[in-house]
Structure formats: structure tokens, C-alpha cells
Design a protein around this motif. Structure first.
Motif, short mmCIF file in Angstrom:
data_model
loop_
_atom_site.label_atom_id
_atom_site.label_comp_id
_atom_site.label_asym_id
_atom_site.label_seq_id
_atom_site.Cartn_x
_atom_site.Cartn_y
_atom_site.Cartn_z
N ALA A 4 -22.57 -15.35 16.96
CA ALA A 4 -21.16 -15.23 16.60
C ALA A 4 -20.47 -16.58 16.67
CB ALA A 4 -20.45 -14.24 17.52
N ALA A 5 -20.70 -17.33 17.73
CA ALA A 5 -20.06 -18.63 17.86
C ALA A 5 -20.51 -19.57 16.77
CB ALA A 5 -20.39 -19.22 19.23
N ALA A 6 -21.77 -19.51 16.40
CA ALA A 6 -22.28 -20.40 15.36
C ALA A 6 -21.57 -20.14 14.04
CB ALA A 6 -23.78 -20.19 15.20
N SER A 14 -11.97 -19.87 5.80
CA SER A 14 -10.65 -19.67 6.37
C SER A 14 -10.80 -19.05 7.73
CB SER A 14 -9.82 -18.73 5.49
OG SER A 14 -10.38 -17.43 5.53
N ALA A 15 -9.74 -19.09 8.53
CA ALA A 15 -9.82 -18.53 9.87
C ALA A 15 -10.16 -17.05 9.81
CB ALA A 15 -8.48 -18.73 10.60
N THR A 16 -9.54 -16.34 8.90
CA THR A 16 -9.78 -14.90 8.82
C THR A 16 -11.20 -14.61 8.38
OG1 THR A 16 -7.48 -14.47 8.29
CG2 THR A 16 -9.05 -12.75 7.76
N ALA A 17 -11.65 -15.28 7.32
CA ALA A 17 -12.99 -15.02 6.80
C ALA A 17 -14.05 -15.40 7.81
CB ALA A 17 -13.20 -15.79 5.50
N ASP A 247 -9.32 -20.52 29.46
CA ASP A 247 -10.62 -21.15 29.70
C ASP A 247 -11.50 -21.05 28.47
OD1 ASP A 247 -10.98 -21.97 32.73
OD2 ASP A 247 -9.81 -20.13 32.71
N ALA A 248 -11.43 -19.91 27.75
CA ALA A 248 -12.22 -19.77 26.53
C ALA A 248 -11.76 -20.77 25.48
CB ALA A 248 -12.10 -18.34 25.99
N GLN A 249 -10.46 -20.98 25.37
CA GLN A 249 -9.97 -21.97 24.40
C GLN A 249 -10.40 -23.38 24.79
OE1 GLN A 249 -5.71 -22.12 23.83
NE2 GLN A 249 -5.90 -23.29 21.92
N ARG A 254 -11.58 -24.65 18.38
CA ARG A 254 -11.25 -24.04 17.10
C ARG A 254 -11.87 -22.66 16.93
NH1 ARG A 254 -12.72 -28.01 12.39
NH2 ARG A 254 -11.91 -26.23 11.21
N GLN A 255 -13.01 -22.45 17.51
CA GLN A 255 -13.65 -21.14 17.43
C GLN A 255 -12.77 -20.08 18.08
OE1 GLN A 255 -17.28 -22.15 19.41
NE2 GLN A 255 -18.32 -22.71 17.51
#
Length: 326
Positions: A4-6, A14-17, A247-249, A254-255
Motif C-alpha cells: 500500500a505504501a509503495a 492525483s491524491a485521490t487516485a 507520527d504517521a505524517q 506525502r503518503q
């Protein structure tokens, strides 16, 4: 995190896609459900092994002394460096003494009792004071680092009490028959949701302090990928963002921003759709959670930063003051 992160790193999407693609298959990124099932089975085996020991009159004084010390130290630790250091030292003394026991089942009983007491803190203290999750997690991780057996048992206790830590939403969707998985007899949905949230706060705080943000990311991925948003996911998602969002951010940059975009543009709609299929307390909880989620998203848009979890700041500033061992 894994697949998922990859996918979230695609600079041309785009962010949504990109976020939509990221949650295409939660099973690819989460071994946690299988691990949870194995851990709970191991916990049951440990409990069977200790069953006779817990009833043995000859061991009563040992059991009582162990429980008394744990309740005193873990229950009274507060959000000061001195209090946490004192608790770590007291637990170190207890474990250094009692984990050397050669008398049959005393050692596994101590490990079991420590893990159980840390997990119980979700209901004993964190439900009433959410920020205390950070204090308990800070002390607990010092113990877990030295005693892997206690860490394994703690995970099993959490998985059994809160299956949504994995997360596993089987039997939790709108339209099910009967109570949700993990809901106790006569427990209202509000009480149930508050209890699950408390366990999740402790669970995520522990993994954040351990530096294992992959668990946090997988939790978000699996929850957001669920084909139909479960009512219990609404308060849990808010708690996860409040507890581990900053912490996740910090870790994923950007992810994480794309993940938030997915929540805002897609998952909120799924939660709103769930309202049409539920009634009573469940609906009230989802509405309240949507309101809190809206405020969190608004703050994120305004500041471009996830708000730091209440209680986390002390840990960030003073972490080095705690001994790295127990």
C-alpha cells in the motif's frame, strides 16, 4: 509498510487516485489478522497451563504479592518523568526477582500477570483519561524490550479484547444479527465503542513508541479498504488519527497526505452511507464520530499538519530522560 505504501508514492497520480489504488487489497499489506489468531490461541494455551497454579493454595501468597505490586506501580504511574522512571525501576526490581523463579509455573505466571495488567489499563485508566495511553505505553515498552514473552502475551490480550486492533471487522457491519464481535453481554454500543477506542489508543501508542509505524499504516490501510464501513470503524478511525496521525505524517510525509485525502473524499461518504442502515446508539456514535472527524480534517487542511496527540508532547520532549532498559 508494504504494497500500500509503495503505491502511494506514485508521483504521477492525483491524491485521490493514488490513495484509492493504495487500498486495493488490504490482505496484501496486513499479516496482522493471522498473527492475531495465532496469538490468541497461544494465550489460551498459556491460560490452560496456569489454571491449576491459579487455584493452588500454596501459591496464594505469591500470586497476591505479584498482583498487588503490579496494581500499585502500573495503576499509579503519572505523566511525569520521575513517576515513569520510578515505575520502570519498580517493575525492573519485580521482574529481575520473580522472573528468576525456578519453582514450576511462577515465572510464566508473572509474565502473564504483567501482560494482563498492562492490557487491562485500557479499561482501568485510558477510557477515563485517553492521554494516559502515552504514559502506560512508555513504561510498557521498556518492559517489552527486555521480556519478549511479556510482549507476546500483551499482544494476545489486546487482540482478544479488541479484534479491531488487527483490524478485523468480520461480524461488525450494519445488518448483522446480534451484537458486534467483542461486545459483551448487556454492554451498550456506546460503552463498547469507548472500550474498543481505549484499547486501540494503547495499542497504537505502544507501536509508535517502539518505532513500528508499519503497524499503524497497515491499520489505516485495512480499515479504509474494508468494502463496507463498519459502524465501529468510525470512532476507531478518529481515535487512530488523534493518537498516531502526527507520527504517521512525520514518518510517511506525502503518503500520509494522500491517505487523508482518501478519507476525506471517499471514506467519509462510506460512513455517511452506513448511517442509512443503522439506528439508535450506533447511528448516534457514527454521527458524533463524523463530527469529530470533520473537525480533525478541517484542522489538517488549515495547518497542513496532523495535530499532535494529547499527552504525546511530554514523551517527545523528555523521552531521553527514561532509561533505555529496565
Amino acid at each position: 509498510p508494504a504494497a500500500a505504501a509503495a503505491r502511494l508514492t506514485d508521483p504521477g497520480a492525483s491524491a485521490t487516485a493514488a490513495a484509492t489504488a493504495a487500498f486495493a487489497a488490504s490482505d496484501e499489506v496486513s499479516p496482522d489478522k493471522a498473527s492475531a489468531a495465532d496469538a490468541v490461541l497461544a494465550l489460551r494455551a498459556a491460560e490452560q497451563e496456569l489454571e491449576a497454579f491459579k487455584r493452588d493454595p500454596a501459591q496464594k501468597a505469591f500470586r497476591q504479592d505479584t498482583k498487588k505490586t503490579l496494581n500499585l506501580r502500573i495503576g499509579q504511574v503519572s505523566a511525569t518523568m520521575q513517576s515513569m522512571q520510578d515505575c520502570v525501576q519498580a517493575l525492573a526490581d519485580l521482574l529481575n526477582r520473580k522472573m528468576q523463579e525456578q519453582d514450576g509455573l511462577r515465572k510464566p505466571f508473572v509474565a502473564y500477570s504483567v501482560a494482563e495488567r498492562f492490557a487491562d489499563e485500557a479499561e482501568v485508566g485510558i477510557m477515563a483519561q485517553p492521554r494516559s495511553a502515552w504514559v502506560k505505553a512508555r513504561v510498557a515498552t521498556r518492559v517489552f524490550a527486555k521480556y519478549p514473552s511479556i510482549w507476546r502475551l500483551f499482544k494476545a490480550f489486546v487482540y482478544r479484547a479488541c479484534p479491531y486492533a488487527a483490524p478485523d471487522y468480520s461480524g461488525a457491519h450494519a445488518g448483522r444479527q446480534g451484537p458486534m464481535v467483542g461486545q459483551r453481554p448487556s454492554e451498550s454500543f456506546t460503552q463498547f465503542a469507548d472500550r474498543m477506542v481505549a484499547y486501540l489508543r494503547l495499542w497504537l501508542a505502544v507501536h509508535v513508541i517502539q518505532g513500528d509505524l508499519g503497524v499503524v499504516w497497515r491499520w489505516f490501510a485495512c480499515t479504509l479498504n474494508d468494502q463496507q464501513a463498519a459502524p465501529i470503524a468510525a470512532p476507531l478511525l478518529v481515535a487512530a488519527l488523534e493518537t498516531a496521525g502526527a507520527d504517521a505524517q512525520e514518518r510517511y510525509g506525502r503518503q500520509f497526505i494522500k491517505l487523508v485525502a482518501y478519507i476525506e473524499q471517499h471514506y467519509v461518504q462510506q460512513l455517511q452511507a452506513a448511517l442509512g442502515r443503522i439506528r439508535g446508539e450506533e447511528a448516534d456514535q457514527v454521527r458524533a464520530s463524523l463530527s469529530r472527524l470533520s473537525r480533525w480534517l478541517e484542522a489538517f487542511r488549515r495547518d497542513s499538519r496532523a495535530p499532535l496527540s494529547d499527552g504525546r508532547q511530554v514523551e517527545v520532549l523528555k523521552e531521553a530522560e527514561l532509561r533505555p532498559d529496565v
